[in-house]
Design an enzyme around this catalytic site. Structure first.
Site, mmCIF file in Angstrom:
data_model
loop_
_atom_site.group_PDB
_atom_site.id
_atom_site.type_symbol
_atom_site.label_atom_id
_atom_site.label_comp_id
_atom_site.label_asym_id
_atom_site.label_seq_id
_atom_site.Cartn_x
_atom_site.Cartn_y
_atom_site.Cartn_z
ATOM 1 N N ASP A 287 -35.336 32.603 -26.297
ATOM 2 C CA ASP A 287 -34.447 33.222 -27.593
ATOM 3 C C ASP A 287 -32.969 32.914 -27.148
ATOM 4 O OD1 ASP A 287 -36.942 33.970 -28.762
ATOM 5 O OD2 ASP A 287 -36.553 36.117 -28.063
ATOM 6 N N CYS B 219 -51.131 29.093 7.128
ATOM 7 C CA CYS B 219 -51.396 28.057 7.977
ATOM 8 C C CYS B 219 -50.746 27.431 8.939
ATOM 9 C CB CYS B 219 -52.674 27.353 7.426
ATOM 10 S SG CYS B 219 -51.966 26.195 6.530
ATOM 11 N N GLU C 16 -54.206 37.108 -37.398
ATOM 12 C CA GLU C 16 -53.698 36.640 -36.013
ATOM 13 C C GLU C 16 -55.107 36.701 -34.908
ATOM 14 O OE1 GLU C 16 -50.443 35.380 -33.692
ATOM 15 O OE2 GLU C 16 -50.898 35.409 -35.617
ATOM 16 N N LYS D 283 -37.655 41.836 -33.354
ATOM 17 C CA LYS D 283 -38.031 41.390 -31.851
ATOM 18 C C LYS D 283 -37.401 42.709 -30.996
ATOM 19 C CE LYS D 283 -38.806 37.880 -30.269
ATOM 20 N NZ LYS D 283 -40.211 36.973 -29.666
ATOM 21 N N LYS E 234 -46.274 42.650 -34.996
ATOM 22 C CA LYS E 234 -46.051 40.997 -34.898
ATOM 23 C C LYS E 234 -47.074 40.985 -33.605
ATOM 24 C CE LYS E 234 -42.808 37.320 -34.517
ATOM 25 N NZ LYS E 234 -43.550 36.510 -33.533
ATOM 26 N N CYS F 20 -56.526 25.461 5.203
ATOM 27 C CA CYS F 20 -55.638 26.554 5.113
ATOM 28 C C CYS F 20 -56.488 27.977 4.600
ATOM 29 C CB CYS F 20 -54.742 26.480 4.186
ATOM 30 S SG CYS F 20 -53.539 28.036 3.687
ATOM 31 N N CYS G 136 -46.643 25.875 5.150
ATOM 32 C CA CYS G 136 -47.325 26.840 4.438
ATOM 33 C C CYS G 136 -46.952 28.258 5.441
ATOM 34 C CB CYS G 136 -48.801 26.536 4.515
ATOM 35 S SG CYS G 136 -49.780 27.954 3.954
ATOM 36 N N CYS H 119 -49.657 23.658 -0.263
ATOM 37 C CA CYS H 119 -50.115 23.249 1.084
ATOM 38 C C CYS H 119 -50.991 22.001 1.238
ATOM 39 C CB CYS H 119 -50.774 24.846 1.494
ATOM 40 S SG CYS H 119 -51.365 24.498 3.244
ATOM 41 N N LEU I 226 -40.751 33.212 -38.916
ATOM 42 C CA LEU I 226 -39.963 34.334 -39.548
ATOM 43 C C LEU I 226 -38.544 34.591 -39.047
ATOM 44 C CD1 LEU I 226 -42.463 37.247 -39.720
ATOM 45 C CD2 LEU I 226 -41.968 35.603 -41.635
#
Length: 650
Positions: A32, A385, A155, A293, A100, A407, A382, A402, A77
């Site tokens: 945004d 390990c 939706e 929002k 929404k 591991c 890692c 890794c 929108l």
């Protein structure tokens, strides 16, 4: 102009990842902010690039699903984060305020009262036909009273509870879905609607495109009421005006935390349909509605460290640990960064001052980095390990892996089996907890599970733990030290060895701990109920020196009471069985059959008056064999009950 081109390219990549690939390159907050920056630059420059997301709606979808052009374009929108902006929008009109929802927009078409077609939003102009999938949504009516042609929009969403349940069943950590919206997108667009049916997708109607011959009294609210009468669940909505809209926003915001479904704001639309349509549209937005929002509550804090958390696939996830702050009523101190690409985008370094927020008021995220010292010290090895790590590009992002196939983090399933109910039965060690303990280096082999007291302080300080939960875990571990030899054998995870087979093998050897590791394929194959495949897997396992060492080390940690094998009799002599459905303690139904026959019984393929028992783990299923058995009064027994008849159940 260079910055505009950079923003267009970045936002389009992020949009493609989000809408088309169901992945997440950046947070909604970041998107945004960049979108607003681009829009301001366009206004300042008087230039809008052809590929700009401010004028192009969505992205072309790529899949094997058939595509279809929408009768009318599905526009995005316009949005605001200020209640004052909503008051200006409302003016002297009544408005409908609704959630929404954060899912996937679907267009449904009904003809002659039957669901005829379902199409995804797609890029707003062309969507994917998912009719078969829509028919297995949890709450979509397949037939409605209205017989004219009805086209409506709504939706498709998956609730947080179902999201967490489905994610928990996915073995690969980096294959887990990031949020319910991504899961819903993948579920709705499946090629096999059997998968969709298992995902508990729900549909909430929010608008009507067309309904021939229906008088809606020029009211959006009346349309929603009419849809409810047709059998649809509609999005929650309330009427408001300029004076009351602020109060409605507060009411909705108070429900966010307790809602099971995901929402990223509100939609406000004029109730007066004709008035709204008379306003027309811009190149991107309709003028009769606007999105609100949530203005995210943010807090500034200091990044203390990046915790690198290995997963069972080798992916090492970066987690930001920062000075605790209060957000939306709770204290937060950590947030997933997801991958190295996001770290690099944020220029994230230890000691940086960062701004954090809760996405949709729920999930902690980093909004921005105020000091941007840069990414440093990506682990070369890692943390679990010590194996070499490498950076790989996966889809749109760079991630750390890794490379060591041995591991411990990659053996999570093995540890989960070892602590499971039928094995050592260590309560409180879920896969999620095991993963945390392994990632912190507390567990390197099975015996380490019995010495977690070495890390008392560290475990008590872990998220979700405290003194009480730690003590409960330690008590459960101590309780698990007293077990049986079959449970230990099963817990080792030998291929094809279930608990029932482990019990058979232990009985045959007289519960001789040393003899168990020296059995040959011939000796095992001679045991009733143990076939060649099981025998081969068993011998292969104990031919490995490391496996024998693990077994012997565990014997020193455990207390296993002495058991004596007794001579078996032909307990099923003269009895007839039918086996149906899945089995859990045997490799397949043939092994159950072999065991029954070895004990003097007989197995047939169909239920008749001569059948003594039907073995079916689902006694309530509507299968023909179940129905026949109930008609004839034949006992339907579970696999557990069958094992109990053999004395093979604890």
């Amino acid at each position: 102009m260079n910055r505009m081109q950079e923003l267009v390219e970045l936002l389009n990549r992020a949009g493609k990842a989000y809408y088309q690939d169901a992945e997440e390159m950046m947070s909604d907050y970041q998107y945004d902010a960049l979108y607003d920056e681009l829009k301001n630059l366009e206004q300042e420059m008087g230039v809008t690039l052809a590929a700009s997301p401010t004028v192009n709606v969505g992205y072309e979808v790529l899949s094997e699903l058939p595509k279809e052009r929408h009768e009318s374009a599905m526009l995005s929108l316009d949005k605001t984060k200020e209640v004052e902006g909503l008051r200006e929008f409302a003016g002297n009109q009544k408005v409908v305020v609704s959630w929404k929802l954060d899912g996937l927009t679907i267009v449904l078409t009904y003809r002659d009262g039957m669901l005829a077609k379902a199409v995804t939003r797609g890029n707003g102009e062309v969507g994917e036909v998912i009719t078969n999938n829509a028919k297995v949504f949890q709450n979509v009516p397949l037939q409605i009273p209205y017989k004219g042609e009805l086209i409506l929009r709504g939706e498709a969403v998956i609730g947080y509870k179902d999201f967490e349940k489905i994610n928990a069943e996915i073995a690969e950590v980096d294959a887990k879905y990031k949020n319910p919206r991504n899961l819903c997108s993948g579920s709705v667009r499946q090629l096999n609607n059997e998968v969709t049916a298992k995902r508990n997708v729900r549909f909430y109607a929010f608008s009507i495109v067309r309904a021939e011959g229906v008088d809606f009294h020029n009211s959006r609210a009346f349309q929603l009421q009419w849809l409810e009468r047709q059998g649809f669940e509609v999005v929650e909505y309330h009427m408001a005006d300029k004076e009351s809209i602020g109060e409605e926003v507060i009411k909705f915001s108070e429900k966010i935390v307790s809602n099971d479904f995901p929402s990223d704001g509100l939609v406000i639309v004029y109730d007066d349909i004709e008035y709204g349509l008379s306003l027309g549209r811009t190149s991107k937005f309709p003028r009769d509605s606007i999105a609100f929002k949530w203005a995210d509550e943010t807090s500034r804090t200091t990044l203390k460290e990046i915790e690198w958390s290995p997963s069972r696939t080798g992916l090492i996830n970066p987690v930001a640990i920062f000075e605790p702050v209060e957000l939306e009523g709770t204290t937060v101190s950590r947030a997933s960064v997801h991958n190295i690409s996001i770290m690099e985008e944020l220029k994230l370094g230890i000691g940086d001052e960062i701004e954090v927020y809760k996405a949709n008021m729920i999930i902690p995220q980093i909004a921005r980095n105020l000091t941007e010292s840069g990414v440093k010290d990506i682990p070369k090895v890692c943390p679990v390990c010590g194996g070499v790590t490498e950076i790989r590009k996966v889809s749109n992002a760079r991630a750390l892996y890794c490379t060591n196939p041995a591991c411990q983090a990659k053996q999570l399933k093995s540890y989960a089996l070892f602590v499971s109910r039928d094995a050592l039965n260590i309560d409180g060690l879920s896969e999620a907890t095991l993963e945390k303990l392994i990632a912190r280096g507390f567990i390197h082999d099975y015996t380490d599970l019995f010495h977690l007291d070495r890390y008392r302080e560290e475990i008590q300080s872990m998220e979700g733990f405290g003194e009480k939960s730690y003590q409960k875990l330690v008590n459960s571990v101590e309780k698990a030290r007293e077990t049986t030899l079959p449970r230990l054998l099963y817990g080792l995870g030998i291929a094809n060895i279930g608990l029932a087979n482990a019990k058979l093998i232990c009985k045959e050897t007289g519960y001789d701990r040393e003899k168990l590791t020296r059995l040959t394929e011939e000796e095992l194959s001679a045991i009733d109920g143990v076939g060649n495949v099981i025998a081969g897997s068993y011998v292969d396992y104990f031919s490995d020196e490391e496996h024998r060492a693990v077994y012997e080390a565990l014997l020193k940690e455990l207390h296993i009471p002495e058991e004596k094998s007794t001579e078996e009799e032909q307990v099923f002599e003269g009895k007839s069985f039918v086996i149906t459905g899945n089995v859990h303690h045997f490799a397949n139904r043939n092994e159950v059959k072999a065991l029954i026959e070895a004990k003097g019984g007989k197995v047939t393929g169909s239920v008749s008056s001569k059948t003594d028992y039907l073995i079916n783990n689902n006694s309530e299923s509507a299968s023909s064999k179940n129905k026949k058995a109930k008609e004839l009064g034949i006992p339907i027994i579970s696999e557990e009950e069958f094992l109990g008849m053999l004395g093979l159940r604890d």
